[in-house]
Design a protein around this motif. Structure first.
Motif, PDB file in Angstrom:
ATOM      1  N   TYR A   1     -35.102   5.599 -46.700  1.00 30.40           N
ATOM      2  CA  TYR A   1     -33.701   5.555 -46.987  1.00 30.40           C
ATOM      3  C   TYR A   1     -32.918   4.786 -45.687  1.00 30.40           C
ATOM      4  O   TYR A   1     -33.732   4.488 -44.589  1.00 30.40           O
ATOM      5  CB  TYR A   1     -33.178   7.017 -46.656  1.00 30.40           C
ATOM      6  N   VAL A   2     -31.983   4.571 -45.815  1.00 32.90           N
ATOM      7  CA  VAL A   2     -30.983   3.677 -44.943  1.00 32.90           C
ATOM      8  C   VAL A   2     -30.014   4.869 -44.492  1.00 32.90           C
ATOM      9  O   VAL A   2     -29.326   5.467 -45.305  1.00 32.90           O
ATOM     10  CB  VAL A   2     -30.256   2.573 -45.385  1.00 32.90           C
ATOM     11  N   GLU A   3     -29.856   5.313 -43.083  1.00 31.79           N
ATOM     12  CA  GLU A   3     -29.140   6.148 -42.679  1.00 31.79           C
ATOM     13  C   GLU A   3     -27.531   5.970 -42.593  1.00 31.79           C
ATOM     14  O   GLU A   3     -27.289   4.563 -42.025  1.00 31.79           O
ATOM     15  CB  GLU A   3     -29.508   6.560 -41.151  1.00 31.79           C
TER      16      GLU A   3
ATOM     17  N   VAL B   1     -23.295   3.217 -43.815  1.00 29.45           N
ATOM     18  CA  VAL B   1     -23.982   2.264 -44.734  1.00 29.45           C
ATOM     19  C   VAL B   1     -22.901   1.384 -45.483  1.00 29.45           C
ATOM     20  O   VAL B   1     -22.069   1.660 -46.149  1.00 29.45           O
ATOM     21  CB  VAL B   1     -25.043   2.682 -45.753  1.00 29.45           C
TER      22      VAL B   1
ATOM     23  N   LYS C   1     -26.146  -3.789 -45.081  1.00 28.30           N
ATOM     24  CA  LYS C   1     -27.224  -3.162 -44.500  1.00 28.30           C
ATOM     25  C   LYS C   1     -28.131  -2.402 -45.653  1.00 28.30           C
ATOM     26  O   LYS C   1     -29.487  -2.512 -45.370  1.00 28.30           O
ATOM     27  CB  LYS C   1     -26.588  -1.765 -43.807  1.00 28.30           C
ATOM     28  N   LEU C   2     -27.616  -2.209 -46.755  1.00 31.71           N
ATOM     29  CA  LEU C   2     -28.300  -1.696 -47.912  1.00 31.71           C
ATOM     30  C   LEU C   2     -29.187  -2.985 -48.540  1.00 31.71           C
ATOM     31  O   LEU C   2     -30.418  -2.685 -48.612  1.00 31.71           O
ATOM     32  CB  LEU C   2     -27.358  -1.180 -48.964  1.00 31.71           C
TER      33      LEU C   2
ATOM     34  N   LYS D   1     -32.157  -3.692 -46.313  1.00 34.58           N
ATOM     35  CA  LYS D   1     -33.330  -2.967 -46.203  1.00 34.58           C
ATOM     36  C   LYS D   1     -34.019  -2.773 -47.567  1.00 34.58           C
ATOM     37  O   LYS D   1     -34.965  -1.866 -47.833  1.00 34.58           O
ATOM     38  CB  LYS D   1     -32.911  -1.586 -45.988  1.00 34.58           C
TER      39      LYS D   1
ATOM     40  N   ILE E   1     -30.033   6.384 -49.528  1.00 36.62           N
ATOM     41  CA  ILE E   1     -29.259   6.637 -48.401  1.00 36.62           C
ATOM     42  C   ILE E   1     -29.527   7.790 -47.829  1.00 36.62           C
ATOM     43  O   ILE E   1     -29.770   9.029 -48.644  1.00 36.62           O
ATOM     44  CB  ILE E   1     -27.773   6.494 -48.574  1.00 36.62           C
TER      45      ILE E   1
END
Length: 307
Positions: free
Chosen positions: A85-87, A90, A94-95, A98, A116
């Motif tokens: 997951y991306v914290e 976002v 950024k997404l 990753k 997320i």
């Protein structure tokens, strides 16, 4: 020159219960769509590649060189690959940064977009797939058409998501088990006993929405039985009341400010009606349209080397 009708890549929304595949052209136009019930729960022994290849072979004989971009539960621990997951907070970049890249057994490149995670003190909330729809929403409404820097999106479903956006970033997530609760309660509890064939009734739904404005949901739920026993609602409208009750309870703390509803027409229509009853201004957008728009933007942001 590439023909505008020439297939160029595939977008896939692969969830727990269903799989949706969108065939896209070089100029990012939708050419065709394929739906399947082969969600994650039906993929045996992790054979995602074999399942996908079988579906594509029956639909697109010349799919083998098409890049594939995927989002949803396919990137979960029970999916094809576990993508972290991306914290929050976002944004698209950024997404994209990753995202997970790999080669398919037939040598075409593939990408899985991460989900997320939102951390709030000692609690966490997550989503996979809905984030793509939210970024697609931002594309649809356009930054110049937004009256404020912040907005709220609601994505009805088995686990309904409320998503806060500030400027171009997802800042907060809240999940509600509304759809799953409705399924369980309407099929496996005392409230489901001795029901006739159910039909939608707006009055019963409206009563449920209003009585759902409570902190004592488990007590009020029993009224789905007592209302039927004492003829406050008719037998055939019990599920309408129950639906309104659960949706109303979910929406009780939503501010009386404009929200965007993203999803299937049937689900969004129910939430739209509940919002109308609660004086929450709401606009509905098609979930597939938002997903496609979001994936197109993500694709444009990916550092992806085409073969």
């Amino acid at each position: 020159m590439t023909n505008k009708n020439t297939p160029e890549y595939l977008i896939i929304d692969w969830g727990t219960s269903n799989l949706r595949i969108f065939l896209m052209s070089d100029n990012d136009t939708l050419l065709s769509k394929k739906e399947s019930v082969m969600g994650l729960l039906k993929v045996e022994n992790g054979n995602f590649a074999a399942v996908l290849e079988s579906i594509l072979m029956d639909w697109l004989p010349n799919f083998h060189k098409l890049p594939i971009f995927m989002a949803g539960m396919v990137g979960s621990a029970n999916g094809w690959f576990a993508v972290d997951y991306v914290e929050t907070h976002v944004n698209l970049r950024k997404l994209s940064n990753k995202s997970y890249h790999f080669d398919l057994p037939w040598s075409a490149p593939a990408t899985i977009v991460p989900g997320i995670v939102h951390c709030n003190n000692n609690t966490k909330d997550v989503m996979r797939g809905e984030e793509v729809q939210v970024f697609g929403l931002l594309e649809h409404i356009g930054i110049n058409n937004r009256k404020t820097n912040s907005l709220t999106a609601i994505l009805p479903g088995t686990h309904s998501k409320h998503v806060s956006v500030y400027q171009d970033e997802i800042t907060e997530i809240s999940s509600f088990m509304t759809g799953e609760l409705f399924s369980v309660i309407s099929q496996h509890t005392i409230l489901s006993k001795d029901l006739s064939v159910q039909h939608f009734n707006s009055d019963a739904f409206s009563l449920g929405v209003k009585e759902g404005q409570t902190t004592q949901l488990t007590r009020v739920l029993f009224q789905a039985r007592t209302h039927k026993l004492f003829n406050i609602i008719e037998n055939e409208y019990v599920e309408s009341y129950l639906s309104g009750l659960l949706i109303g309870n979910e929406l009780q703390h939503v501010a009386k400010q404009p929200v965007y509803l993203i999803g299937s027409p049937n689900l969004c229509n129910s939430y739209q009606l509940a919002c109308d009853i609660l004086a929450i201004p709401a606009t509905c957008l098609n979930g597939d349209d938002c997903f496609i728009s979001g994936m197109i933007r993500l694709k444009q942001n990916l550092s992806f080397n085409k073969n």
